[in-house]
Enzyme design. Structure first.
Site, PDB file in Angstrom:
ATOM      1  N   ARG A   1     146.895  88.813  19.753  1.00  0.00           N
ATOM      2  CA  ARG A   1     147.226  87.587  20.502  1.00  0.00           C
ATOM      3  C   ARG A   1     148.298  86.728  19.850  1.00  0.00           C
ATOM      4  NH1 ARG A   1     144.911  90.062  24.631  1.00  0.00           N
ATOM      5  NH2 ARG A   1     142.633  89.934  24.668  1.00  0.00           N
TER       6      ARG A   1
ATOM      7  N   ARG B   1     142.255 101.671  20.608  1.00  0.00           N
ATOM      8  CA  ARG B   1     141.547 100.534  20.018  1.00  0.00           C
ATOM      9  C   ARG B   1     140.411 101.017  19.120  1.00  0.00           C
ATOM     10  NH1 ARG B   1     139.640  97.114  24.940  1.00  0.00           N
ATOM     11  NH2 ARG B   1     138.975  95.660  23.309  1.00  0.00           N
TER      12      ARG B   1
ATOM     13  N   HIS C   1     136.931  95.973  32.602  1.00  0.00           N
ATOM     14  CA  HIS C   1     137.675  94.813  33.088  1.00  0.00           C
ATOM     15  C   HIS C   1     137.734  94.813  34.616  1.00  0.00           C
ATOM     16  CE1 HIS C   1     139.128  94.970  28.908  1.00  0.00           C
ATOM     17  NE2 HIS C   1     139.277  93.667  29.041  1.00  0.00           N
TER      18      HIS C   1
ATOM     19  N   ASP D   1     141.184  87.517  19.955  1.00  0.00           N
ATOM     20  CA  ASP D   1     141.069  88.976  19.850  1.00  0.00           C
ATOM     21  C   ASP D   1     142.267  89.510  19.081  1.00  0.00           C
ATOM     22  OD1 ASP D   1     138.721  89.731  21.646  1.00  0.00           O
ATOM     23  OD2 ASP D   1     139.906  88.539  23.026  1.00  0.00           O
TER      24      ASP D   1
ATOM     25  N   ASP E   1     130.647  90.084  25.999  1.00  0.00           N
ATOM     26  CA  ASP E   1     132.045  90.254  26.349  1.00  0.00           C
ATOM     27  C   ASP E   1     132.342  89.241  27.453  1.00  0.00           C
ATOM     28  OD1 ASP E   1     134.619  91.258  26.410  1.00  0.00           O
ATOM     29  OD2 ASP E   1     134.022  93.346  26.702  1.00  0.00           O
TER      30      ASP E   1
ATOM     31  N   LYS F   1     132.260  95.271  18.248  1.00  0.00           N
ATOM     32  CA  LYS F   1     132.141  95.426  19.699  1.00  0.00           C
ATOM     33  C   LYS F   1     132.401  96.891  20.074  1.00  0.00           C
ATOM     34  CE  LYS F   1     136.903  93.714  20.420  1.00  0.00           C
ATOM     35  NZ  LYS F   1     137.713  92.594  20.899  1.00  0.00           N
ATOM     36  N   HIS F   2     131.783  97.355  21.178  1.00  0.00           N
ATOM     37  CA  HIS F   2     131.024  96.628  22.188  1.00  0.00           C
ATOM     38  C   HIS F   2     129.637  97.279  22.261  1.00  0.00           C
ATOM     39  CE1 HIS F   2     135.330  96.531  23.236  1.00  0.00           C
ATOM     40  NE2 HIS F   2     135.102  95.313  23.696  1.00  0.00           N
TER      41      HIS F   2
END
Length: 590
Positions: free
Chosen positions: A95, A161, A204, A87, A289, A191-192
């Site tokens: 990352r 984001r 999450h 990601d 996801d 996404k998403h």
């Protein structure tokens, strides 16, 4: 290699394995950072199609190359290699090590730069640069771009984001960033689906619900996906959203607790097959996801979740099971065997499984993951792109009595931020520009009394905030997470009003989502948005935005960014209405 020949020779077990993507963040309670024979065997035995890497796996350039070269060499099916994904959205979801790779300032910062007059080709250049970094590390799949239209200022998980709350901005910039990545041989994923921008909870940790009408769903949330498909610039993959969207599918599914709930979009055949495939004519690969997220894991067993997403028609299940020890490998085999048995029993259409695997293999073929085909050459990126976007993104929203720029170098400045690296980064820049008295602190390391003492001792008080959403201090009936942010708002207002009572100059630094500017606008002389919050940590710069912010504060650059979202004075989530404090496109300069 011919896709149909490969497919015809595959067993059911091999086909199901290609439809699974795993993470190995930890192994035996340690970060998984080096080649591992047990994991290699587990991937091969189960014919797994791909792996996703997280910061746990990605420590430094040399280590990453060793790990990813090993992954890239694995064939889990004869002649078929792995999707190696991560990601790397840019900004706060990144990352790779920030000290070795350009993290960029994120989607909303990029949109602020372009909305402020920056060339939209900056988006393409960013995609080229990020794609180049990933390709040199054998990472062939990037789970970006986020095309959620962040129309809900209460959204706790998407916010910066997202590029914008404007469909056209989201669509244009996402297509350009993705094209840049694809030019470097990196697969992209929108996404998403069908759109996470109007949620007010985090998938999450819980299962969000979107209550838009079907008309608004197509006009706003689905539009970036639909337009990309229509423009012929469809992404290689589309990632599903763990959200309920009753206007698109109000059917019910039974949870592991026996409760009947509206089916999550990830498990909805109506949304994933009928809408995305048949109505929008998407031909690429779909992927869930992460299935270990609370929105799914709190309601379904691993077996039932995998069963539901495959029945919905999703091609790849991302992280359906966690494997951190050799013993847990048996759970993966059991999951695959259960699906195989269901296919044999007629619970699944084998023709649909074949069509799904054919899409996966076709994508792998296009990106040189079948046979011995070599990837295309990589062109070097423009190394100035990250700084250029950061510099152009900084947005001045309030500036009473020409408070900014702060030109008096002998005044006493007190900078208070949520993280020390933010205040330190601004201080380093100010000292380079000759400011003699700059006091900095991390808010959690001082008592309220100590903060007030520092305020009393300064001439200019700069307060940084890290809000994800609009959260009025007087709001009632809120969640635990919102309550924490509400408490922050009350505390910040207390400090600002105390400073005002002492006739101090007050500057608000909105370091994440700019929605909180409206909460403090009446209690400051100036307010500036950066959209990104990584600064200088122990002498290592982890992003360019704090540096760019300091340039604007000190008059070494003029703000050029414009708000890519509406900043609300008040907002009603039930009716999606309110009073706008600062409109999209607003921004001051000097």
């Amino acid at each position: 290699m011919d896709v149909q020949q490969i497919l015809h020779a595959m067993t059911l077990e091999e086909k199901i394995g290609q439809k699974i993507m795993l993470d190995f963040r930890l192994w035996q309670q340690q970060d998984m950072i080096e080649p591992n024979g047990v994991i290699a065997n587990l991937l091969r035995v189960n014919h797994i199609g791909g792996v996703i890497l997280f910061a746990n796996n990605l420590k430094n350039k040399a280590q990453i190359k060793t790990l990813t070269s090993w992954y890239a060499s694995l064939e889990t099916l004869s002649g078929v290699r792995l999707f190696i994904g991560t990601d790397n959205e840019g900004g706060n979801v990144f990352r790779l090590p920030r000290d070795e790779y350009a993290p960029f300032s994120g989607n909303m910062a990029l949109a602020a730069a372009v909305t402020g007059g920056g060339d939209s080709q900056l988006a393409y250049a960013q995609g080229v640069h990020m794609g180049h970094d990933l390709r040199t590390l054998n990472i062939n799949t990037n789970f970006a771009q986020v095309v959620d239209v962040n129309s809900n200022p209460l959204n706790p998980v998407i916010n910066v984001r997202s590029f914008s709350d404007d469909v056209a901005t989201v669509t244009t910039l996402a297509e350009k960033v993705s094209a840049g990545m694809q030019q470097q041989g990196v697969m992209t994923a929108y996404k998403h689906f069908p759109g996470h921008g109007d949620t007010s909870t985090d998938s999450h940790t819980s299962l969000p619900r979107v209550d838009r009408s079907s008309h608004d769903a197509f006009a706003i949330d689905i539009a970036p996906f639909a337009q990309a498909i229509e423009h012929g610039s469809a992404p290689d993959m589309i990632m599903t959203a763990h959200i309920q969207y009753p206007a698109l599918d109000n059917s019910h599914i039974t949870t592991c607790n026996g409760e009947s709930i509206i089916v999550p979009a990830t498990m909805s055949r109506e949304i994933q097959s009928n809408l995305l495939r048949q109505q929008l004519h998407y031909q690429g690969v779909t992927i869930t996801d992460a299935l270990d997220m609370g929105a799914i894991a709190d309601h379904f067993t691993q077996q039932d979740a995998l069963d539901a997403v495959f029945k919905a028609g999703v091609d790849i299940a991302l992280m359906p099971v966690s494997i951190t020890t050799p013993e847990q490998g048996a759970a993966l085999s059991a999951l695959i065997n259960r699906i195989v048995e269901k296919v044999k029993q007629g619970d699944y259409s084998e023709a649909e499984i074949n069509a799904s695997v054919a899409r996966i293999l076709t994508l792998k073929q296009r990106y040189h993951l079948l046979g011995n085909a070599s990837a295309p050459a990589i062109a070097p990126p423009n190394d100035n792109t990250e700084a250029l976007i950061a510099d152009r993104s900084i947005t001045a929203v309030v500036n009473h009595r020409a408070t900014l720029p702060l030109l008096e170098k002998n005044l006493r400045y007190f900078i208070l931020t949520p993280w020390m690296e933010q205040a330190d980064g601004i201080k380093i820049m100010m000292q380079q520009y000759g400011y003699a008295h700059v006091d900095v602190a991390k808010e959690s390391q001082l008592t309220d009394k100590e903060i007030r003492q520092r305020i009393a001792h300064c001439d200019v008080f700069l307060l940084g905030t890290l809000s994800t959403r609009f959260t009025p201090v007087e709001k009632d009936g809120i969640t635990t997470a919102e309550n924490a942010q509400q408490n922050d708002t009350a505390r910040y207002l207390g400090w600002l009003r105390y400073a005002g009572g002492l006739a101090k100059t007050r500057v608000h630094l909105s370091l994440r989502a700019p929605y909180d500017i409206a909460l403090y606008a009446n209690d400051v002389e100036a307010a500036v948005a950066s959209y990104a919050y990584y600064g200088c940590d122990n002498g290592v710069w982890r992003g360019k935005s704090i540096m760019a912010l300091a340039k604007v504060l000190t008059g070494n650059a003029s703000p050029q960014g414009k708000l890519p979202v509406m900043v609300w004075k008040d907002y009603d989530a039930e009716t999606n209405t309110g009073t706008v404090a600062f409109p999209r496109g607003f921004g001051l300069s000097w």
